[in-house]
Design an enzyme around this catalytic site. Structure first.
Site, PDB file in Angstrom:
ATOM      1  CB  THR A 169      -0.748  -0.021   1.287  1.00  0.00           C
ATOM      2  OG1 THR A 169      -1.441   1.272   1.394  1.00  0.00           O
ATOM      3  CG2 THR A 169       0.003  -0.656   2.558  1.00  0.00           C
ATOM      4  CD  GLU A 183      -1.976   5.052   5.003  1.00  0.00           C
ATOM      5  OE1 GLU A 183      -1.528   5.097   6.201  1.00  0.00           O
ATOM      6  OE2 GLU A 183      -2.275   6.168   4.584  1.00  0.00           O
ATOM      7  CE1 TYR A 218      -3.696  -1.736   6.039  1.00  0.00           C
ATOM      8  CE2 TYR A 218      -2.958   0.305   5.030  1.00  0.00           C
ATOM      9  CZ  TYR A 218      -3.392  -0.951   4.701  1.00  0.00           C
ATOM     10  OH  TYR A 218      -3.662  -1.195   3.522  1.00  0.00           O
ATOM     11  CE  LYS A 221      -1.994  -4.430   4.190  1.00  0.00           C
ATOM     12  NZ  LYS A 221      -2.299  -5.263   3.329  1.00  0.00           N
TER      13      LYS A 221
HETATM   14  P1  NAP Z   1     -11.163  -4.814   2.316  1.00  0.00           P
HETATM   15  O1  NAP Z   1     -12.401  -4.444   1.566  1.00  0.00           O
HETATM   16  O2  NAP Z   1     -11.219  -4.470   3.770  1.00  0.00           O
HETATM   17  O3  NAP Z   1     -11.101  -6.555   2.327  1.00  0.00           O
HETATM   18  C1  NAP Z   1     -10.204  -7.089   3.218  1.00  0.00           C
HETATM   19  C2  NAP Z   1     -10.496  -8.482   3.229  1.00  0.00           C
HETATM   20  O4  NAP Z   1      -9.603  -9.243   3.971  1.00  0.00           O
HETATM   21  C3  NAP Z   1     -11.877  -9.010   3.453  1.00  0.00           C
HETATM   22  O5  NAP Z   1     -12.202 -10.280   2.647  1.00  0.00           O
HETATM   23  C4  NAP Z   1     -11.611  -9.357   5.032  1.00  0.00           C
HETATM   24  O6  NAP Z   1     -12.771 -10.232   5.456  1.00  0.00           O
HETATM   25  C5  NAP Z   1     -10.497 -10.319   4.912  1.00  0.00           C
HETATM   26  N1  NAP Z   1      -9.803 -10.466   6.193  1.00  0.00           N
HETATM   27  C6  NAP Z   1      -9.645  -9.162   7.032  1.00  0.00           C
HETATM   28  N2  NAP Z   1      -9.054  -9.851   8.212  1.00  0.00           N
HETATM   29  C7  NAP Z   1      -8.745 -11.244   7.863  1.00  0.00           C
HETATM   30  C8  NAP Z   1      -7.982 -12.285   8.315  1.00  0.00           C
HETATM   31  N3  NAP Z   1      -7.719 -12.316   9.782  1.00  0.00           N
HETATM   32  N4  NAP Z   1      -8.053 -13.518   7.941  1.00  0.00           N
HETATM   33  C9  NAP Z   1      -8.591 -13.716   6.540  1.00  0.00           C
HETATM   34  N5  NAP Z   1      -9.172 -12.819   5.940  1.00  0.00           N
HETATM   35  C10 NAP Z   1      -9.155 -11.418   6.506  1.00  0.00           C
HETATM   36  O7  NAP Z   1      -9.814  -4.383   1.659  1.00  0.00           O
HETATM   37  P2  NAP Z   1      -9.601  -3.985   0.061  1.00  0.00           P
HETATM   38  O8  NAP Z   1      -9.891  -2.683  -0.130  1.00  0.00           O
HETATM   39  O9  NAP Z   1     -10.429  -4.922  -0.735  1.00  0.00           O
HETATM   40  O10 NAP Z   1      -7.976  -4.383  -0.024  1.00  0.00           O
HETATM   41  C11 NAP Z   1      -7.433  -5.333  -0.107  1.00  0.00           C
HETATM   42  C12 NAP Z   1      -6.132  -5.602   0.113  1.00  0.00           C
HETATM   43  O11 NAP Z   1      -5.247  -4.451  -0.430  1.00  0.00           O
HETATM   44  C13 NAP Z   1      -5.992  -5.205   1.908  1.00  0.00           C
HETATM   45  O12 NAP Z   1      -4.719  -5.974   2.215  1.00  0.00           O
HETATM   46  C14 NAP Z   1      -5.518  -3.732   1.859  1.00  0.00           C
HETATM   47  O13 NAP Z   1      -4.741  -3.578   3.196  1.00  0.00           O
HETATM   48  C15 NAP Z   1      -4.894  -3.560   0.651  1.00  0.00           C
HETATM   49  N6  NAP Z   1      -4.851  -2.266   0.112  1.00  0.00           N
HETATM   50  C16 NAP Z   1      -6.136  -1.552  -0.449  1.00  0.00           C
HETATM   51  C17 NAP Z   1      -6.062  -0.424  -0.844  1.00  0.00           C
HETATM   52  C18 NAP Z   1      -7.355   0.411  -1.303  1.00  0.00           C
HETATM   53  O14 NAP Z   1      -7.068   1.506  -1.580  1.00  0.00           O
HETATM   54  N7  NAP Z   1      -8.528  -0.663  -1.527  1.00  0.00           N
HETATM   55  C19 NAP Z   1      -4.792  -0.106  -1.153  1.00  0.00           C
HETATM   56  C20 NAP Z   1      -3.558  -0.246  -1.196  1.00  0.00           C
HETATM   57  C21 NAP Z   1      -3.721  -1.702  -0.425  1.00  0.00           C
HETATM   58  P3  NAP Z   1     -14.139  -9.793   5.892  1.00  0.00           P
HETATM   59  O15 NAP Z   1     -14.804  -9.478   4.681  1.00  0.00           O
HETATM   60  O16 NAP Z   1     -14.699 -10.974   6.657  1.00  0.00           O
HETATM   61  O17 NAP Z   1     -14.035  -8.581   6.843  1.00  0.00           O
HETATM   62  N1  GDD Z   2     -12.319   6.866   6.598  1.00  0.00           N
HETATM   63  C1  GDD Z   2     -12.627   8.264   6.577  1.00  0.00           C
HETATM   64  N2  GDD Z   2     -13.630   8.564   7.328  1.00  0.00           N
HETATM   65  N3  GDD Z   2     -11.423   9.020   6.219  1.00  0.00           N
HETATM   66  C2  GDD Z   2     -11.647  10.480   6.522  1.00  0.00           C
HETATM   67  C3  GDD Z   2     -12.921  10.808   7.163  1.00  0.00           C
HETATM   68  C4  GDD Z   2     -13.850  10.107   7.420  1.00  0.00           C
HETATM   69  O1  GDD Z   2     -14.813  10.428   8.027  1.00  0.00           O
HETATM   70  N4  GDD Z   2     -12.663  12.394   7.027  1.00  0.00           N
HETATM   71  C5  GDD Z   2     -11.406  12.841   6.652  1.00  0.00           C
HETATM   72  N5  GDD Z   2     -10.809  11.363   6.096  1.00  0.00           N
HETATM   73  C6  GDD Z   2      -9.471  11.366   5.622  1.00  0.00           C
HETATM   74  C7  GDD Z   2      -8.629  10.564   6.280  1.00  0.00           C
HETATM   75  O2  GDD Z   2      -7.926  11.106   7.243  1.00  0.00           O
HETATM   76  C8  GDD Z   2      -7.516  10.220   5.108  1.00  0.00           C
HETATM   77  O3  GDD Z   2      -6.709  11.182   5.093  1.00  0.00           O
HETATM   78  C9  GDD Z   2      -8.363  10.291   3.731  1.00  0.00           C
HETATM   79  O4  GDD Z   2      -9.749  10.776   4.214  1.00  0.00           O
HETATM   80  C10 GDD Z   2      -8.673   8.794   3.172  1.00  0.00           C
HETATM   81  O5  GDD Z   2      -9.102   8.063   4.382  1.00  0.00           O
HETATM   82  P1  GDD Z   2      -9.684   6.443   3.879  1.00  0.00           P
HETATM   83  O6  GDD Z   2     -10.705   6.459   2.907  1.00  0.00           O
HETATM   84  O7  GDD Z   2     -10.059   5.861   5.170  1.00  0.00           O
HETATM   85  O8  GDD Z   2      -8.419   5.893   3.053  1.00  0.00           O
HETATM   86  P2  GDD Z   2      -6.839   5.805   3.892  1.00  0.00           P
HETATM   87  O9  GDD Z   2      -6.068   6.523   2.573  1.00  0.00           O
HETATM   88  O10 GDD Z   2      -6.656   6.059   5.045  1.00  0.00           O
HETATM   89  O11 GDD Z   2      -6.509   4.284   3.440  1.00  0.00           O
HETATM   90  C11 GDD Z   2      -7.151   3.390   2.283  1.00  0.00           C
HETATM   91  O12 GDD Z   2      -5.888   3.654   1.326  1.00  0.00           O
HETATM   92  C12 GDD Z   2      -4.607   3.008   1.830  1.00  0.00           C
HETATM   93  C13 GDD Z   2      -3.759   3.235   0.425  1.00  0.00           C
HETATM   94  O13 GDD Z   2      -3.152   4.447   0.576  1.00  0.00           O
HETATM   95  C14 GDD Z   2      -7.110   1.995   2.599  1.00  0.00           C
HETATM   96  O14 GDD Z   2      -8.084   1.635   1.643  1.00  0.00           O
HETATM   97  C15 GDD Z   2      -6.024   1.413   2.969  1.00  0.00           C
HETATM   98  O15 GDD Z   2      -6.463  -0.053   3.236  1.00  0.00           O
HETATM   99  C16 GDD Z   2      -5.223   1.541   1.923  1.00  0.00           C
HETATM  100  O16 GDD Z   2      -3.871   0.817   2.193  1.00  0.00           O
END
Ligand code: NAP
Ligand code: GDD
Length: 346
Positions: free
Chosen positions: A133, A135, A157, A161
């Site tokens: 990520t 992050e 987090y 990672k």
């Molecule tokens: P998500 O919607 O939160 O999905 C996470 C998945 O992991 C869900 O299926 C969840 O199961 C499962 N999980 C959580 N804890 C677990 C455990 N202990 N054992 C087995 N499974 C578990 O996240 P996503 O947005 O699809 O992201 C997928 C991956 O990419 C994550 O690793 C995230 O950190 C990473 N990532 C995401 C983003 C983004 O912007 N979306 C960016 C960079 C990296 P449940 O459904 O039961 O909760």
């Molecule tokens: N969730 C959330 N809720 N975020 C807020 C809010 C709120 O009410 N208000 C402002 N924010 C700001 C957060 O402080 C952050 O700076 C930004 O919105 C994005 O927040 P999220 O959507 O929660 O995403 P993230 O950037 O913290 O993390 C996501 O992206 C990562 C990749 O950069 C997640 O998907 C992570 O799993 C992923 O790795």
């Protein structure tokens, strides 16, 4: 012979898109589901097949990446060609509340899978993808961020990672496992989890538009993110896994917007007339009748913030022929349309 994939985290946003993508590519897909007291498979219900069906394309198993035995026995039984580790406690803010669990699932989870590949002598058969990520860049050391940019994580987090990233490289170098890290910037979609900022903004503003809610409370509006579309990003994961030599890739759009700019796009898409007043925690947004539709609340601020993220994906373009197609307005429109349709069906 069909290729076999095993997805940890199949019930999440990316897991659902990836499962669908791999099934279209004629893979047999195995997915790991956590036991939950309520149903957690809504994102994959449309591709679910009953266990009594023959030649299923999708097979689900109970398991958890914090449970070494379940990880190991699944890998031994399935002997997959490709493993995608998408499982994580993926909410940055929540990681400050459950840091130890986050370290175990998001950091050691990768190790448990890699160690099972090694223990069962699958080094030459099973390829491994780690969901890294942006992050990890945290308090960014350069702008934009690429594969060489040093990490400076700003949350439990992000720290977890970083461990997963380096253990993946360590197993690649020590045991010659085909293992790669995707360093993905934020990616969204209609099936994004409801507590991430994009989905939270869109569902609340759609409800406000229809008179079902009065105010949306947010945290830091000044943070900037590089937002892409999840469906395009899972294709990049697969492309990394088809290369001759494993490597690590940044996946991003190369464009960034603040949370407030994202809100503006949503308000415009919903045809609101609006005006912003105040600064920082006192920021408010009013509609044409003077109703306060958005306010800030300190509960949504984090102990530490990642202020700015902007990716440089030129390596992915060069080596994977991957490039994002959808821009921020396309993503907002798709998410808003989905939400409005859901509201009108409720
Ligand atoms: P998500 O919607 O939160 O999905 C996470 C998945 O992991 C869900 O299926 C969840 O199961 C499962 N999980 C959580 N804890 C677990 C455990 N202990 N054992 C087995 N499974 C578990 O996240 P996503 O947005 O699809 O992201 C997928 C991956 O990419 C994550 O690793 C995230 O950190 C990473 N990532 C995401 C983003 C983004 O912007 N979306 C960016 C960079 C990296 P449940 O459904 O039961 O909760
Ligand atoms: N969730 C959330 N809720 N975020 C807020 C809010 C709120 O009410 N208000 C402002 N924010 C700001 C957060 O402080 C952050 O700076 C930004 O919105 C994005 O927040 P999220 O959507 O929660 O995403 P993230 O950037 O913290 O993390 C996501 O992206 C990562 C990749 O950069 C997640 O998907 C992570 O799993 C992923 O790795």
């Amino acid at each position: 012979m069909k290729k076999i994939a095993l997805i940890f985290g199949i019930t999440g946003q990316d897991g659902a898109y990836l499962a669908e993508f791999l099934i279209k590519k004629k893979y047999k897909v195995h997915g790991v589901v956590r036991r939950s007291s309520s149903f957690n498979t809504s994102r994959i219900d449309h591709i679910y097949e009953e266990p009594y069906k023959k030649n299923r394309k999708l097979i689900l198993h109970y398991g958890d990446v914090t449970d070494s035995m379940s990880v190991s026995s699944l890998i031994k039984k399935i002997k997959p060609d490709e493993i995608y580790n998408l499982a994580a406690q993926s909410h940055v803010s929540v990681s400050f509340e459950v840091p130890e669990y986050t370290a175990s699932a998001d950091g050691l989870g990768a190790l448990r899978i890699l160690e099972a590949i090694r223990f069962h002598r699958l080094e030459n058969k099973t390829r491994f993808y780690q969901a890294g990520t942006s992050e990890m860049f945290g308090r960014v050391k350069e702008i934009p961020q690429n594969e060489e940019t040093p990490f400076y994580p700003r949350s439990p987090y992000g720290v977890a990672k970083v461990y997963a990233h380096w253990i993946t490289i360590n197993y690649r170098e020590a045991y010659k496992i085909f293992a790669c890290n995707g360093i993905l910037f934020n990616h969204e979609s209609p099936i994004r989890g409801g507590t991430f900022v994009t989905k939270k903004i869109i569902s609340a503003l759609c409800r406000i538009k229809y008179g079902l809610q009065k105010t949306l409370y947010l945290g830091n509006l000044d943070a900037k993110r590089d937002w892409g579309h999840a469906e395009e990003y899972v294709e990049a994961m697969w492309k990394m896994m088809q290369k001759k030599i494993p490597s690590d890739y940044v996946i991003s759009t190369g464009k960034q917007y603040s949370v407030r700019e994202f809100v503006d796009y949503v308000l415009e898409e919903l045809n609101f007339s609006f005006s912003w007043k105040g600064k920082k925690l006192n920021t408010k947004c009013f509609d044409e009748r003077g109703n306060c539709i958005i306010a800030c609340n300190k509960n949504y601020y984090r102990p530490l913030e990642v202020d700015t993220l902007l990716g440089d994906s030129r390596k992915a373009y060069r080596e994977l022929n991957w490039k994002p197609k959808k821009n921020i307005k396309d993503i907002v429109k798709e998410m808003v349309d989905y939400e409005l349709k859901k509201l009108s069906n409720d």
